[in-house]
Scaffold this active site. Sequence first.
Site, PDB file in Angstrom:
ATOM      1  CG  ASP A 480      -0.203  -0.170   2.549  1.00  0.00           C
ATOM      2  OD1 ASP A 480       0.933  -0.693   2.553  1.00  0.00           O
ATOM      3  OD2 ASP A 480      -0.765   0.211   3.595  1.00  0.00           O
ATOM      4  NE  ARG A 484      -0.375   3.987   6.427  1.00  0.00           N
ATOM      5  CZ  ARG A 484      -1.304   4.551   5.694  1.00  0.00           C
ATOM      6  NH1 ARG A 484      -1.359   5.865   5.542  1.00  0.00           N
ATOM      7  NH2 ARG A 484      -2.210   3.815   5.093  1.00  0.00           N
ATOM      8  CG  ASP A 485       2.227   2.097  11.660  1.00  0.00           C
ATOM      9  OD1 ASP A 485       1.606   2.543  10.667  1.00  0.00           O
ATOM     10  OD2 ASP A 485       1.788   2.171  12.822  1.00  0.00           O
ATOM     11  CD  GLU A 486      -1.477   0.472   6.984  1.00  0.00           C
ATOM     12  OE1 GLU A 486      -1.944  -0.511   6.409  1.00  0.00           O
ATOM     13  OE2 GLU A 486      -2.132   1.524   7.162  1.00  0.00           O
ATOM     14  CG  ASP A 493      -4.155  -0.643  -1.440  1.00  0.00           C
ATOM     15  OD1 ASP A 493      -5.114  -1.211  -0.899  1.00  0.00           O
ATOM     16  OD2 ASP A 493      -3.598   0.355  -0.954  1.00  0.00           O
ATOM     17  CD1 TRP A 549      -7.974  -4.587   0.426  1.00  0.00           C
ATOM     18  CD2 TRP A 549      -9.993  -3.742  -0.081  1.00  0.00           C
ATOM     19  NE1 TRP A 549      -7.919  -3.215   0.559  1.00  0.00           N
ATOM     20  CE2 TRP A 549      -9.134  -2.671   0.259  1.00  0.00           C
ATOM     21  CE3 TRP A 549     -11.295  -3.436  -0.430  1.00  0.00           C
ATOM     22  CZ2 TRP A 549      -9.540  -1.330   0.255  1.00  0.00           C
ATOM     23  CZ3 TRP A 549     -11.710  -2.106  -0.439  1.00  0.00           C
ATOM     24  CH2 TRP A 549     -10.840  -1.077  -0.107  1.00  0.00           C
ATOM     25  CD  GLU A 765      -3.666   6.273   2.715  1.00  0.00           C
ATOM     26  OE1 GLU A 765      -2.873   6.910   3.435  1.00  0.00           O
ATOM     27  OE2 GLU A 765      -4.188   5.194   3.060  1.00  0.00           O
ATOM     28  CG  HIS A 786      -1.463   4.749  -0.464  1.00  0.00           C
ATOM     29  ND1 HIS A 786      -0.678   4.784   0.651  1.00  0.00           N
ATOM     30  CD2 HIS A 786      -2.490   3.903  -0.180  1.00  0.00           C
ATOM     31  CE1 HIS A 786      -1.227   3.987   1.578  1.00  0.00           C
ATOM     32  NE2 HIS A 786      -2.325   3.440   1.080  1.00  0.00           N
TER      33      HIS A 786
HETATM   34  C1  BGC Z   1      -4.042   0.887   3.594  1.00  0.00           C
HETATM   35  C2  BGC Z   1      -4.855   0.887   2.351  1.00  0.00           C
HETATM   36  C3  BGC Z   1      -5.776  -0.281   2.448  1.00  0.00           C
HETATM   37  C4  BGC Z   1      -6.731   0.079   3.549  1.00  0.00           C
HETATM   38  C5  BGC Z   1      -7.901  -0.812   3.715  1.00  0.00           C
HETATM   39  C6  BGC Z   1      -4.965   1.143   4.718  1.00  0.00           C
HETATM   40  O1  BGC Z   1      -4.372   1.215   5.936  1.00  0.00           O
HETATM   41  O2  BGC Z   1      -2.989   1.779   3.552  1.00  0.00           O
HETATM   42  O3  BGC Z   1      -4.255   1.190   1.229  1.00  0.00           O
HETATM   43  O4  BGC Z   1      -6.329  -0.738   1.300  1.00  0.00           O
HETATM   44  O5  BGC Z   1      -6.037   0.261   4.744  1.00  0.00           O
HETATM   45  O6  BGC Z   1      -8.406  -0.780   4.974  1.00  0.00           O
END
Ligand code: BGC
Length: 908
Positions: A480, A484-486, A493, A549, A765, A786
Amino acid sequence: MPDCAKAISKLAASFQTKTNSDHFAVYSSESFFPTNMPVRITRVSCEHYETGLGISCPTPRLSWRFEGDAFGWTQTSYALIIRRGTVENHHIIDSNSVLVPWPSSPLRSRESVEVEVQAMGSDGSWTSSSTLVIEAGLFTRDDWAAQVVTGANGDPDQPKKPYRVGARFHCPTGFRSARLYITSLGVHEPWLNGVRIGDELLAPGWTDYRYQLRYSVHDISAMLNPGEINVFGAWIGEGWYAGRLGFRDGVRNVYGSALGLLAQIEVDGSIIARSDLTWRWSHGNIVSSELMDGEIFDSNIDDNWSGLEGWSPVTMLPFPTSTLLTAEAPPVREIRHIVATDLFTTLQGKTIIDFGQNFAGYVRILGEPPRTTGKVVLRYAEVMEKGELGTRPLRAAKCTDTIILGGTVRGYKAKFTNHGFRYLEIVGWPDVSMGDIEGILISSNMERTGHFECSHETLNQLHSNVVHSTLANTISLPTDCPQRDERLGWTGDLQVFAPSLNFLFESSGFLRDWLKDLYEDQKALGGHVPVIVPTLPLEGLMGLCQGVWGDAAIITPWDLYLGFGDRQILKDQFASMCLWLDEGVRREPDTQLWSRKNPQLGDWLDPSAPPSLPGRGRTDPLLVADAYLVHATKLAAKVAELLNQTDTAIRYQSQSRSLLQAFHSTYITAKSRVISDSQTAHALLLHFDLLDESKPEQRGVLSRRLEELVIREFWQVSTGFVGTPIILDTLANHDMLHHAYRMLLARDCPSWLSPVLLGATTIWERWDSMLSDGSINSGNMTSFNHYALGAVANFLHTIVGGISHLEPGWKRILIRPQPGGNLSWAKTSYLSVYGLVRCNWHINSGFLHVECQIPPNCQAQVEIPGRESVEVGSGIWDFKVDWRPDERFPPDLVQPEFSRPVDKDWVR
Ligand code: BGC
């Protein structure tokens, strides 16, 4: 072998039928290939691998790409020479040049073969030949004599200190080739005799290690010292295996808490060194190296490890139960060095370097900070906020590297971390200058295949932003965001962005690998496709089952099939598609639509949703999920038909019909008004063709309403993750090209160009990630990198640029440029599996000129506005037609009650 036998018998038949049999007269490897022909083969490849080294498939399919502008050239047959000890000649009468079956017996582990390919055209001409060396990897577990070894791994709840594992070994003389086979539990970086092996970063990448563990194969023939003692060692770090993953506190040790290394060195197929209990380990000069938080490097520690003196004996870990195989995806590598564009001091007195481009990677120290006892602290961020480093969007990711001073620092770059950034704050290096630090952009090294450029500079920057967001979000897996913390493999996405990704980069191996994990994770979850792949035990994500998704399970393999023509990917993923529809989707018992009790993310980040509630947009999230469900079921039926799974095809066809009926009775009124009166809802119905066949007027009613909605929003973007990727295509395909261009070129926020006008160098984003007063959006979802909303690139490539596939895999191409707006020219190209596809158009003195290039062995339908469509073969084709600009452009406001001023200055 059956294939081979068939080929030879076909060849015999061709001898009898061809009148001009000159080319077939001599059948020996020396004189088999004529030369100097107009069409050339530029690349031979196997499966979707970047190279032939260390492949994991014993019967690799072969493809070759052409170059040359011969008119109407098609391949009628091809010749393959396979040198594997003996020489095999295969001559196959077939027009196929993509993923042709392996004509020989299966490869054995480690076997090396040379494949030479030449193609014959319908005009009797032969192309030049091209070769590929294919070398098999280790196919079975028994090929691994090495054991997984480990050092001390410390407190499992703390970041793991990276360490080195190595051995001294004797290397024999007189060998031809040497290989290193290597993987790790954690990430690794191998060295031999003080020299870094290869250029892979963060190997073996992130897969769901419970099921698949990738290993790498390196050619180390030139690095060994024959007849001497050699020293091998590899750094290992926690990486994705044991590091902190995911948001908030995240989770550690997802796959295990002990790092490990598995390495085997062979010369001419004989093992000369392998990781086992004789190996040793030691910490070095890296104090910690975490993917999201950064690295601490101690320059005081001498990193000379040639003798391995003082190192401790390793211990052993069980051999992994997961499948060991090499990746089809290219490895992560350094792609580009980025020179700083500015250095300044903030009001708080912090020194900041601006790299002028948002990207993912790390920095390299080119200068030498003072040799004091202090430290240099490097903090990374994508934006400045009110004059200082804007770190809030990074959430719990610390994105900080620390260099402990005292020793040599010049040349240092972090090993097992990376950051998404444009700005770097430097503390502890008072007189640092711009030339002291360079940025290094890293990404999975996919071949760049798609390009777009036009007369509109801001659009060009938008396209560049999409490319940069793609690079930053394809570090080992499709993510995504990179900062950050992801940094997680969010399926939705990727699902919406895949058509753009597949055009911009040769992504077939990258996504094929990822889809394997998707299926493994899905099986373990009883059919639910997780919202992130690889899945993680993260609070808030467990059990989340989502339309859009999860539909990546069906739509993404389909998009790959369209982009690369590989039916095998559909075959491989078919069970996953069925599992999703049959077991994964949570349904209402009566309608079989999505369960109303299962909350949906829907048209995520619709600009009208409040910053803190990104799912609360204009469109009913269930409508979004249900529209996708009908579409995905229709696609699954198509796939089943293609794969001759007739019963399944019939079942899904009938399911999609009843789902569509249920969808209509739930969401559409008798007069074709949609319950969610939004652009996304209308675009979904029109784009996915979810219409009621008994109402021929429905398409007209829906597109008229869509037009009203578009005007009502002043052509600004009013759609989220789901609607945005399709809105412009839907408008263009429903005779509203003028509205599509008007929306594409809108400058007020929210619009595609508004972030660009604020200086964005990647796709944000949300449209207002940065507010016009220079403060960062207060929402939690505020990344500046993003790719999802960059899916508009597909519109630029296919509608503005005019290049798309008419049949899966680009064998038949559609050239259909649709000029509009205030654009006067566009140049678009795509390096397909066949060769270069190109369409350049410009408008000049009342004429539209189009020049297009079709690669050998392809056909194209060319549709130029104001001219009848024509079929052409390969070659470069020119067209010139009278050009009358679309009088409907720019569209006027038709509803007088709107008094809000529209951005007047957009036409530039
Ligand atoms: C992500 C997104 C993702 C979404 C769905 C986010 O935290 O960065 O790109 O699809 O959460 O919940």
